[in-house]
Design a protein around this motif. Structure first.
Motif, PDB file in Angstrom:
ATOM      1  N   PHE A 231    -107.170 -23.965  41.616  1.00  0.00           N
ATOM      2  CA  PHE A 231    -106.267 -22.539  41.660  1.00  0.00           C
ATOM      3  C   PHE A 231    -106.484 -21.907  40.586  1.00  0.00           C
ATOM      4  CE2 PHE A 231    -102.698 -25.575  43.634  1.00  0.00           C
ATOM      5  CZ  PHE A 231    -103.400 -25.748  44.844  1.00  0.00           C
ATOM      6  N   LYS A 232    -107.026 -22.204  39.479  1.00  0.00           N
ATOM      7  CA  LYS A 232    -107.261 -21.331  38.137  1.00  0.00           C
ATOM      8  C   LYS A 232    -108.121 -20.524  38.429  1.00  0.00           C
ATOM      9  CE  LYS A 232    -106.651 -21.569  33.179  1.00  0.00           C
ATOM     10  NZ  LYS A 232    -106.157 -22.535  32.251  1.00  0.00           N
ATOM     11  N   THR A 233    -109.439 -21.141  38.840  1.00  0.00           N
ATOM     12  CA  THR A 233    -110.801 -20.445  39.154  1.00  0.00           C
ATOM     13  C   THR A 233    -110.481 -19.464  40.279  1.00  0.00           C
ATOM     14  OG1 THR A 233    -111.968 -22.466  38.655  1.00  0.00           O
ATOM     15  CG2 THR A 233    -113.216 -20.796  40.001  1.00  0.00           C
ATOM     16  N   GLU A 234    -109.646 -19.680  41.130  1.00  0.00           N
ATOM     17  CA  GLU A 234    -109.277 -18.537  42.090  1.00  0.00           C
ATOM     18  C   GLU A 234    -108.396 -17.553  41.666  1.00  0.00           C
ATOM     19  OE1 GLU A 234    -110.470 -18.269  45.226  1.00  0.00           O
ATOM     20  OE2 GLU A 234    -111.868 -19.741  44.926  1.00  0.00           O
ATOM     21  N   GLY A 235    -107.807 -17.731  40.629  1.00  0.00           N
ATOM     22  CA  GLY A 235    -106.889 -16.462  40.067  1.00  0.00           C
ATOM     23  C   GLY A 235    -105.411 -16.824  40.669  1.00  0.00           C
ATOM     24  N   VAL A 236    -104.973 -17.828  41.000  1.00  0.00           N
ATOM     25  CA  VAL A 236    -103.799 -17.901  41.499  1.00  0.00           C
ATOM     26  C   VAL A 236    -102.697 -17.560  40.697  1.00  0.00           C
ATOM     27  CG1 VAL A 236    -101.972 -19.635  42.364  1.00  0.00           C
ATOM     28  CG2 VAL A 236    -104.202 -19.896  43.314  1.00  0.00           C
ATOM     29  N   GLN A 237    -101.789 -16.692  41.164  1.00  0.00           N
ATOM     30  CA  GLN A 237    -100.515 -16.148  40.492  1.00  0.00           C
ATOM     31  C   GLN A 237     -99.089 -16.720  40.712  1.00  0.00           C
ATOM     32  OE1 GLN A 237    -102.770 -12.634  42.061  1.00  0.00           O
ATOM     33  NE2 GLN A 237    -101.827 -11.515  40.611  1.00  0.00           N
ATOM     34  N   GLU A 238     -99.133 -17.165  42.126  1.00  0.00           N
ATOM     35  CA  GLU A 238     -97.915 -17.753  42.405  1.00  0.00           C
ATOM     36  C   GLU A 238     -98.053 -19.307  42.982  1.00  0.00           C
ATOM     37  OE1 GLU A 238     -95.162 -16.654  42.135  1.00  0.00           O
ATOM     38  OE2 GLU A 238     -95.228 -14.276  42.133  1.00  0.00           O
ATOM     39  N   LEU A 239     -97.136 -20.155  42.760  1.00  0.00           N
ATOM     40  CA  LEU A 239     -97.302 -21.557  43.269  1.00  0.00           C
ATOM     41  C   LEU A 239     -96.292 -22.167  44.238  1.00  0.00           C
ATOM     42  CD1 LEU A 239     -99.049 -24.525  43.101  1.00  0.00           C
ATOM     43  CD2 LEU A 239     -97.462 -25.082  40.955  1.00  0.00           C
ATOM     44  N   ILE A 240     -96.434 -22.706  45.328  1.00  0.00           N
ATOM     45  CA  ILE A 240     -95.449 -23.199  46.227  1.00  0.00           C
ATOM     46  C   ILE A 240     -95.926 -24.776  46.242  1.00  0.00           C
ATOM     47  CG2 ILE A 240     -94.453 -23.333  48.410  1.00  0.00           C
ATOM     48  CD1 ILE A 240     -95.843 -20.767  48.933  1.00  0.00           C
ATOM     49  N   LEU A 241     -94.746 -25.617  45.776  1.00  0.00           N
ATOM     50  CA  LEU A 241     -95.004 -26.956  45.927  1.00  0.00           C
ATOM     51  C   LEU A 241     -94.041 -27.537  47.063  1.00  0.00           C
ATOM     52  CD1 LEU A 241     -94.328 -28.245  42.188  1.00  0.00           C
ATOM     53  CD2 LEU A 241     -96.585 -27.880  43.245  1.00  0.00           C
ATOM     54  N   ASP A 242     -94.553 -28.054  48.018  1.00  0.00           N
ATOM     55  CA  ASP A 242     -93.901 -28.814  49.003  1.00  0.00           C
ATOM     56  C   ASP A 242     -93.605 -30.247  49.085  1.00  0.00           C
ATOM     57  OD1 ASP A 242     -92.861 -29.324  51.620  1.00  0.00           O
ATOM     58  OD2 ASP A 242     -94.526 -28.226  52.649  1.00  0.00           O
ATOM     59  N   LEU A 243     -92.340 -30.507  48.592  1.00  0.00           N
ATOM     60  CA  LEU A 243     -92.031 -31.810  48.067  1.00  0.00           C
ATOM     61  C   LEU A 243     -90.955 -32.303  49.434  1.00  0.00           C
ATOM     62  CD1 LEU A 243     -91.318 -31.699  44.508  1.00  0.00           C
ATOM     63  CD2 LEU A 243     -93.604 -32.227  45.883  1.00  0.00           C
ATOM     64  N   ARG A 244     -90.969 -31.534  50.704  1.00  0.00           N
ATOM     65  CA  ARG A 244     -89.687 -31.992  51.620  1.00  0.00           C
ATOM     66  C   ARG A 244     -89.981 -33.303  51.943  1.00  0.00           C
ATOM     67  NH1 ARG A 244     -91.733 -28.087  56.578  1.00  0.00           N
ATOM     68  NH2 ARG A 244     -92.824 -27.019  54.894  1.00  0.00           N
TER      69      ARG A 244
END
Length: 449
Positions: A231-244
């Motif tokens: 994620f960091k290498t790709e330059g991710v700016q937002e994160l969604i955690l799916d814990l459903r």
């Protein structure tokens, strides 16, 4: 069989569980013959009295002649939904569910027109259900030849754990009707450990990472670290955690996940507070301390090097979000904005560890999984016994068929992506008269970590 109470918190502090009953001073309790049910029950009582969160509510004079499982239940506080006991010499004493026996779960719905529809919501990877051809979104018409109705769904589900093979009549949902009906046989079997699943979405030059986490076993820090490095290498700016559908597991693993998300934390930043009975007291743990309770975990410094340094995170939840996954939500709140989407969580603001006879040779095969602590975040916030309510409530079943997890058009994920990219509250079609009548995992969620 998967571990049922893999919390593994602070057990090192309580190694004196060896022979609690031998130190008993209560002269009012008779000396029952060693090996008798009554003697085992005395051991159970003495052990749980030492560790149990609600020890002060235990009955003064229980019935020692009860079968051990019933005796244990007689000691529990009325508000305790989660403590349980198993006999390690008898596999039938372990909690059984559709998910841990066959590798899938389903939900019974009542649609706007009154029709009852049973949808498969989860199929585990490399499970008996997956190998038999079941897929998320399929509709179950019959279980063992019996059509599912609102009145018999619970009874049919309760009978499944007593079988080693089930017959399902399933089909696909299309334009309000079931097509492609077929019969599928699912055999009881083991489901392999579930992998992390991730995707990266990009729109308007903004990259959003989606991470589906099924559970929190010990030993998952390397996999988490690898995902966040990507994620960091790709330059991710937002994160969604799916814990459903995440029942929980190791608090150390949940702490490791939390160390990879916010900005402004260090190894010594407070992560969790445990509050026990008069014997357990209050114990505080930093991120680094909690992560290190998993002997195979990567160090905080290694993990934090791949932190995304975010000031907010989106978390998808449901009634099946419990325990360590709820800790992720609550314990991130002191450090960043947590935007929760979906349904309220289960409300397991508690943790514990296994209490058993550690003598060598072992004389008692019963193993207790009592509630030992209430858990709180660094700000002292907890007490979410009724669940953690989402800021954005979305009905996962508002559109059928259910889409694959990670599909950008899946109802819950779509609502979060809408929130991120349109910067407005999701107000998609939400038929309020689609009612959840029953979920196959409802009776078992509390016994799964």
């Amino acid at each position: 069989m998967r571990n049922f109470f893999n919390i593994q918190i602070l057990a090192v502090l309580f190694l004196s569980v060896l022979m609690i009953s031998c130190n008993r001073t209560d002269d009012e309790i008779p000396d029952f013959p060693e090996g008798s049910t009554e003697a085992v029950n005395v051991w159970v009582q003495d052990s749980i009295r030492r560790y149990y969160y609600w020890a002060d509510q235990m009955p003064a004079k229980p019935d020692y002649h009860l079968p051990t499982k019933d005796f244990f239940k007689s000691l529990l506080a009325p508000q305790d939904r989660f403590s349980f006991i198993v006999n390690t010499a008898d596999s039938s004493s372990y909690p059984r569910s559709v998910r841990n026996m066959y590798g899938f779960d389903y939900t019974v719905l009542q649609l706007a027109n009154g029709e009852v529809v049973t949808v498969i919501k989860l199929v585990l990877k490399n499970s008996p259900a997956m190998n038999a051809g079941l897929e998320r979104g399929m509709v179950i018409k019959k279980i063992n030849g019996v059509a599912i109705t609102a009145s018999n769904a619970e009874e049919l589900t309760a009978a499944i754990p007593d079988q080693t093979v089930i017959q399902l009549t399933v089909g696909n949902w299309e334009n309000g009707s079931i097509i492609n009906e077929k019969n599928i046989t699912v055999y009881y079997g083991y489901s392999l450990d579930q992998p992390l699943m991730s995707k990266i979405f990009e729109q308007n030059n903004k990259k959003t990472a989606y991470l589906y986490i099924y559970d929190f076993p010990d030993g998952m820090t390397s996999a988490l670290n690898q995902k966040f490095a990507e994620f960091k290498t790709e330059g991710v700016q937002e994160l969604i955690l799916d814990l459903r559908y995440n029942y929980g597991g190791s608090v150390s693993s949940s702490a490791a996940l939390c160390s990879l998300i916010p900005a402004g934390i260090s190894a010594n930043s407070p992560f969790i507070i445990y509050k026990g009975n008069k014997n357990g007291g209050e114990v505080k743990r930093t991120f680094s301390q909690q992560i290190s309770y998993d002997s195979n975990a990567l160090d905080f410094s290694v993990l934090h090097a791949n932190s995304l340094g975010l000031n907010k995170v989106y978390v998808i939840t449901s009634k099946s979000t419990a325990s360590a996954s709820e800790i992720v939500i609550n314990n991130l709140k002191p450090y960043l904005q947590v935007i929760q989407v979906g349904d309220a969580t289960l409300g397991k603001d508690m943790a514990g560890f296994v209490v058993e006879d550690r003598r060598k040779p072992k004389k008692i095969t019963w193993q207790m999984h009592p509630v030992i602590y209430k858990v709180f975040n660094a700000s002292g916030e907890g007490n979410y016994t009724n669940g953690i309510a989402p800021q954005i409530q979305v009905n996962e079943y508002s559109a059928l068929p259910l889409r694959t997890l990670g599909d950008p058009d899946e109802v819950l994920l779509s609502s979060v992506l809408h929130q991120i990219y349109s910067k407005s509250i999701y107000n998609g079609t939400q038929p309020q008269d689609v009612k959840v009548l029953y979920q196959s995992d409802s009776p078992y969620i509390g016994f799964s970590n």
